[in-house]
Scaffold this motif. Structure first.
Motif, PDB file in Angstrom:
ATOM      1  N   LEU A 101       0.813  -1.215   0.000  1.00 43.05           N
ATOM      2  CA  LEU A 101       0.000   0.000   0.000  1.00 43.05           C
ATOM      3  C   LEU A 101       0.846   1.265   0.000  1.00 43.05           C
ATOM      4  O   LEU A 101       1.970   1.274   0.508  1.00 43.05           O
ATOM      5  CB  LEU A 101      -0.897   0.028   1.243  1.00 43.05           C
ATOM      6  CG  LEU A 101      -1.955  -1.061   1.366  1.00 43.05           C
ATOM      7  CD1 LEU A 101      -2.778  -0.810   2.627  1.00 43.05           C
ATOM      8  CD2 LEU A 101      -2.843  -1.100   0.127  1.00 43.05           C
ATOM      9  N   ASP A 102       0.256   2.315  -0.544  1.00 42.66           N
ATOM     10  CA  ASP A 102       0.822   3.637  -0.381  1.00 42.66           C
ATOM     11  C   ASP A 102       0.988   3.890   1.116  1.00 42.66           C
ATOM     12  O   ASP A 102       0.126   3.520   1.912  1.00 42.66           O
ATOM     13  CB  ASP A 102      -0.155   4.660  -0.986  1.00 42.66           C
ATOM     14  CG  ASP A 102       0.421   6.055  -0.983  1.00 42.66           C
ATOM     15  OD1 ASP A 102       0.787   6.528  -2.070  1.00 42.66           O
ATOM     16  OD2 ASP A 102       0.495   6.669   0.102  1.00 42.66           O
ATOM     17  N   VAL A 103       2.073   4.524   1.483  1.00 47.54           N
ATOM     18  CA  VAL A 103       2.383   4.724   2.899  1.00 47.54           C
ATOM     19  C   VAL A 103       1.268   5.481   3.620  1.00 47.54           C
ATOM     20  O   VAL A 103       1.022   5.282   4.816  1.00 47.54           O
ATOM     21  CB  VAL A 103       3.752   5.438   3.056  1.00 47.54           C
ATOM     22  CG1 VAL A 103       3.682   6.861   2.504  1.00 47.54           C
ATOM     23  CG2 VAL A 103       4.218   5.403   4.491  1.00 47.54           C
ATOM     24  N   ARG A 104       0.522   6.308   2.878  1.00 48.07           N
ATOM     25  CA  ARG A 104      -0.566   7.070   3.513  1.00 48.07           C
ATOM     26  C   ARG A 104      -1.745   6.185   3.910  1.00 48.07           C
ATOM     27  O   ARG A 104      -2.612   6.590   4.664  1.00 48.07           O
ATOM     28  CB  ARG A 104      -1.058   8.169   2.558  1.00 48.07           C
ATOM     29  CG  ARG A 104      -0.088   9.321   2.401  1.00 48.07           C
ATOM     30  CD  ARG A 104      -0.493  10.198   1.248  1.00 48.07           C
ATOM     31  NE  ARG A 104      -0.548   9.421  -0.007  1.00 48.07           N
ATOM     32  CZ  ARG A 104      -1.001   9.896  -1.148  1.00 48.07           C
ATOM     33  NH1 ARG A 104      -1.472  11.120  -1.220  1.00 48.07           N
ATOM     34  NH2 ARG A 104      -1.001   9.131  -2.242  1.00 48.07           N
ATOM     35  N   LEU A 105      -1.778   4.974   3.354  1.00 51.21           N
ATOM     36  CA  LEU A 105      -2.860   4.056   3.704  1.00 51.21           C
ATOM     37  C   LEU A 105      -2.488   3.145   4.866  1.00 51.21           C
ATOM     38  O   LEU A 105      -3.301   2.339   5.314  1.00 51.21           O
ATOM     39  CB  LEU A 105      -3.246   3.208   2.486  1.00 51.21           C
ATOM     40  CG  LEU A 105      -3.865   3.987   1.318  1.00 51.21           C
ATOM     41  CD1 LEU A 105      -4.110   3.061   0.131  1.00 51.21           C
ATOM     42  CD2 LEU A 105      -5.177   4.642   1.752  1.00 51.21           C
ATOM     43  N   ARG A 106      -1.248   3.291   5.349  1.00 52.05           N
ATOM     44  CA  ARG A 106      -0.830   2.477   6.482  1.00 52.05           C
ATOM     45  C   ARG A 106      -1.131   3.216   7.779  1.00 52.05           C
ATOM     46  O   ARG A 106      -0.837   4.399   7.908  1.00 52.05           O
ATOM     47  CB  ARG A 106       0.675   2.194   6.413  1.00 52.05           C
ATOM     48  CG  ARG A 106       1.044   1.242   5.306  1.00 52.05           C
ATOM     49  CD  ARG A 106       2.545   0.965   5.339  1.00 52.05           C
ATOM     50  NE  ARG A 106       3.008   0.635   3.990  1.00 52.05           N
ATOM     51  CZ  ARG A 106       4.197   0.969   3.494  1.00 52.05           C
ATOM     52  NH1 ARG A 106       5.061   1.645   4.256  1.00 52.05           N
ATOM     53  NH2 ARG A 106       4.529   0.634   2.273  1.00 52.05           N
ATOM     54  N   ASP A 107      -1.696   2.476   8.712  1.00 49.77           N
ATOM     55  CA  ASP A 107      -1.942   3.029  10.040  1.00 49.77           C
ATOM     56  C   ASP A 107      -0.617   3.095  10.782  1.00 49.77           C
ATOM     57  O   ASP A 107       0.236   2.226  10.612  1.00 49.77           O
ATOM     58  CB  ASP A 107      -2.915   2.093  10.786  1.00 49.77           C
ATOM     59  CG  ASP A 107      -3.517   2.741  12.019  1.00 49.77           C
ATOM     60  OD1 ASP A 107      -2.749   3.276  12.853  1.00 49.77           O
ATOM     61  OD2 ASP A 107      -4.744   2.705  12.147  1.00 49.77           O
ATOM     62  N   ILE A 108      -0.447   4.127  11.609  1.00 47.13           N
ATOM     63  CA  ILE A 108       0.776   4.232  12.394  1.00 47.13           C
ATOM     64  C   ILE A 108       0.915   3.014  13.313  1.00 47.13           C
ATOM     65  O   ILE A 108       2.016   2.547  13.584  1.00 47.13           O
ATOM     66  CB  ILE A 108       0.805   5.554  13.189  1.00 47.13           C
ATOM     67  CG1 ILE A 108       2.121   5.712  13.924  1.00 47.13           C
ATOM     68  CG2 ILE A 108      -0.366   5.661  14.146  1.00 47.13           C
ATOM     69  CD1 ILE A 108       2.296   7.087  14.540  1.00 47.13           C
ATOM     70  N   LEU A 182      -8.532   1.480   7.016  1.00 45.81           N
ATOM     71  CA  LEU A 182      -7.645   2.486   6.429  1.00 45.81           C
ATOM     72  C   LEU A 182      -7.768   3.800   7.178  1.00 45.81           C
ATOM     73  O   LEU A 182      -8.844   4.146   7.645  1.00 45.81           O
ATOM     74  CB  LEU A 182      -8.016   2.689   4.956  1.00 45.81           C
ATOM     75  CG  LEU A 182      -7.985   1.421   4.099  1.00 45.81           C
ATOM     76  CD1 LEU A 182      -8.481   1.725   2.682  1.00 45.81           C
ATOM     77  CD2 LEU A 182      -6.590   0.819   4.074  1.00 45.81           C
ATOM     78  N   PRO A 183      -6.667   4.551   7.285  1.00 41.64           N
ATOM     79  CA  PRO A 183      -6.746   5.867   7.924  1.00 41.64           C
ATOM     80  C   PRO A 183      -7.818   6.704   7.216  1.00 41.64           C
ATOM     81  O   PRO A 183      -7.827   6.786   5.992  1.00 41.64           O
ATOM     82  CB  PRO A 183      -5.345   6.456   7.713  1.00 41.64           C
ATOM     83  CG  PRO A 183      -4.469   5.257   7.509  1.00 41.64           C
ATOM     84  CD  PRO A 183      -5.329   4.237   6.819  1.00 41.64           C
ATOM     85  N   GLN A 184      -8.724   7.267   7.985  1.00 44.54           N
ATOM     86  CA  GLN A 184      -9.921   7.876   7.395  1.00 44.54           C
ATOM     87  C   GLN A 184      -9.623   9.063   6.483  1.00 44.54           C
ATOM     88  O   GLN A 184     -10.341   9.296   5.524  1.00 44.54           O
ATOM     89  CB  GLN A 184     -10.895   8.288   8.496  1.00 44.54           C
ATOM     90  CG  GLN A 184     -11.555   7.095   9.164  1.00 44.54           C
ATOM     91  CD  GLN A 184     -12.105   6.082   8.176  1.00 44.54           C
ATOM     92  OE1 GLN A 184     -12.953   6.403   7.347  1.00 44.54           O
ATOM     93  NE2 GLN A 184     -11.617   4.846   8.224  1.00 44.54           N
ATOM     94  N   SER A 185      -8.550   9.782   6.774  1.00 43.14           N
ATOM     95  CA  SER A 185      -8.280  10.985   5.988  1.00 43.14           C
ATOM     96  C   SER A 185      -7.769  10.642   4.600  1.00 43.14           C
ATOM     97  O   SER A 185      -7.721  11.490   3.713  1.00 43.14           O
ATOM     98  CB  SER A 185      -7.252  11.846   6.711  1.00 43.14           C
ATOM     99  OG  SER A 185      -6.089  11.094   6.913  1.00 43.14           O
ATOM    100  N   SER A 186      -7.359   9.393   4.400  1.00 42.72           N
ATOM    101  CA  SER A 186      -6.702   9.073   3.132  1.00 42.72           C
ATOM    102  C   SER A 186      -7.401   7.943   2.389  1.00 42.72           C
ATOM    103  O   SER A 186      -6.839   7.368   1.475  1.00 42.72           O
ATOM    104  CB  SER A 186      -5.243   8.691   3.386  1.00 42.72           C
ATOM    105  OG  SER A 186      -5.182   7.658   4.345  1.00 42.72           O
ATOM    106  N   VAL A 187      -8.623   7.650   2.783  1.00 45.48           N
ATOM    107  CA  VAL A 187      -9.378   6.636   2.035  1.00 45.48           C
ATOM    108  C   VAL A 187      -9.488   7.099   0.591  1.00 45.48           C
ATOM    109  O   VAL A 187      -9.690   8.275   0.318  1.00 45.48           O
ATOM    110  CB  VAL A 187     -10.779   6.437   2.650  1.00 45.48           C
ATOM    111  CG1 VAL A 187     -11.649   5.598   1.726  1.00 45.48           C
ATOM    112  CG2 VAL A 187     -10.665   5.766   4.001  1.00 45.48           C
ATOM    113  N   ARG A 188      -9.332   6.175  -0.315  1.00 43.17           N
ATOM    114  CA  ARG A 188      -9.326   6.518  -1.737  1.00 43.17           C
ATOM    115  C   ARG A 188     -10.571   7.305  -2.090  1.00 43.17           C
ATOM    116  O   ARG A 188     -11.674   6.954  -1.697  1.00 43.17           O
ATOM    117  CB  ARG A 188      -9.275   5.230  -2.556  1.00 43.17           C
ATOM    118  CG  ARG A 188      -8.748   5.473  -3.953  1.00 43.17           C
ATOM    119  CD  ARG A 188      -8.491   4.145  -4.631  1.00 43.17           C
ATOM    120  NE  ARG A 188      -9.715   3.602  -5.199  1.00 43.17           N
ATOM    121  CZ  ARG A 188      -9.741   2.555  -6.015  1.00 43.17           C
ATOM    122  NH1 ARG A 188      -8.624   1.944  -6.305  1.00 43.17           N
ATOM    123  NH2 ARG A 188     -10.864   2.117  -6.510  1.00 43.17           N
TER     124      ARG A 188
END
Ligand SMILES: [Zn+2]
Length: 190
Positions: A101-108, A182-188
């Motif tokens: 996944l794109d790193v923005r879709l990974r949860d911390i 997925l992190p909510q701010s970066s959902v496709r």
């Protein structure tokens, strides 16, 4: 046990073969399943030049891209409930998905996100009919997750989270599917 391990691998892999494009761009590729090692004697499979740990299951991140587990970990967990191996394989597969996944879709909280993905994969496979769960498996799943939880809450990247957190993330994926992981701010689409 080997039958259940094979069923878990095939069911989770089939889930992604079928559903990857519903959530993500690109083409899904399966990670390599190295499979079991015996921690009593194993120096392989090595990940980044390090031998495998006893009583562990792991995903070795891209470019190695494989999943492996200590046979003793699986046997001990399986003795308490056959669904254990499904949870372990789905969780490690969750890491293989994160790596794609794109790193923005990974949860911390990578470990908790892997639990969430595991829940989504297993229920998704059950919906597809590729993995069959039996009565009592829900309780066994809870026990399996409990046995792999940390004794303390998630605090840093390598933490797995305490039992409540692990079960909560797993259930989030089970009920809400991959999107819920997925992190909510970066959902496709956002
Ligand atoms: Zn993990």
């Amino acid at each position: 046990m080997q039958q259940d391990i094979d069923a878990a691998v095939q069911g989770v892999d089939a889930y992604w073969q079928t559903h990857w494009s519903e959530f993500f761009t690109g083409t899904y590729s399966s990670p390599t399943v190295y499979g079991e090692y015996d921690s009593a004697s194993a120096v392989d499979p090595q990940c980044r030049g390090k031998p495998p740990l006893a009583n562990n299951a792991f995903y070795c991140w891209l470019p190695e891209d494989f999943i492996a587990w200590d046979i003793h970990l699986m046997e001990n967990g399986y003795a308490a409930g056959d669904v254990y191996v499904y949870f372990i394989i789905a969780h490690e597969w969750g890491h293989a998905v994160q790596a794609r996944l794109d790193v923005r879709l990974r949860d911390i909280a990578l470990e908790l996100q892997a639990d969430c993905i595991a829940g989504a994969e297993l229920n998704g496979a059950a919906q597809d009919g590729t993995i069959l769960f039996e009565e009592g498996d829900a309780d066994e799943l809870g026990q399996a997750i409990k046995s792999t939880a940390d004794a303390f809450p998630w605090n840093k990247a390598t933490d797995h989270g305490d039992v409540n957190q692990r079960i909560s993330y797993f259930n989030r994926g089970w009920q809400g599917g991959i999107s819920a992981c997925l992190p909510q701010s970066s959902v496709r689409g956002n």
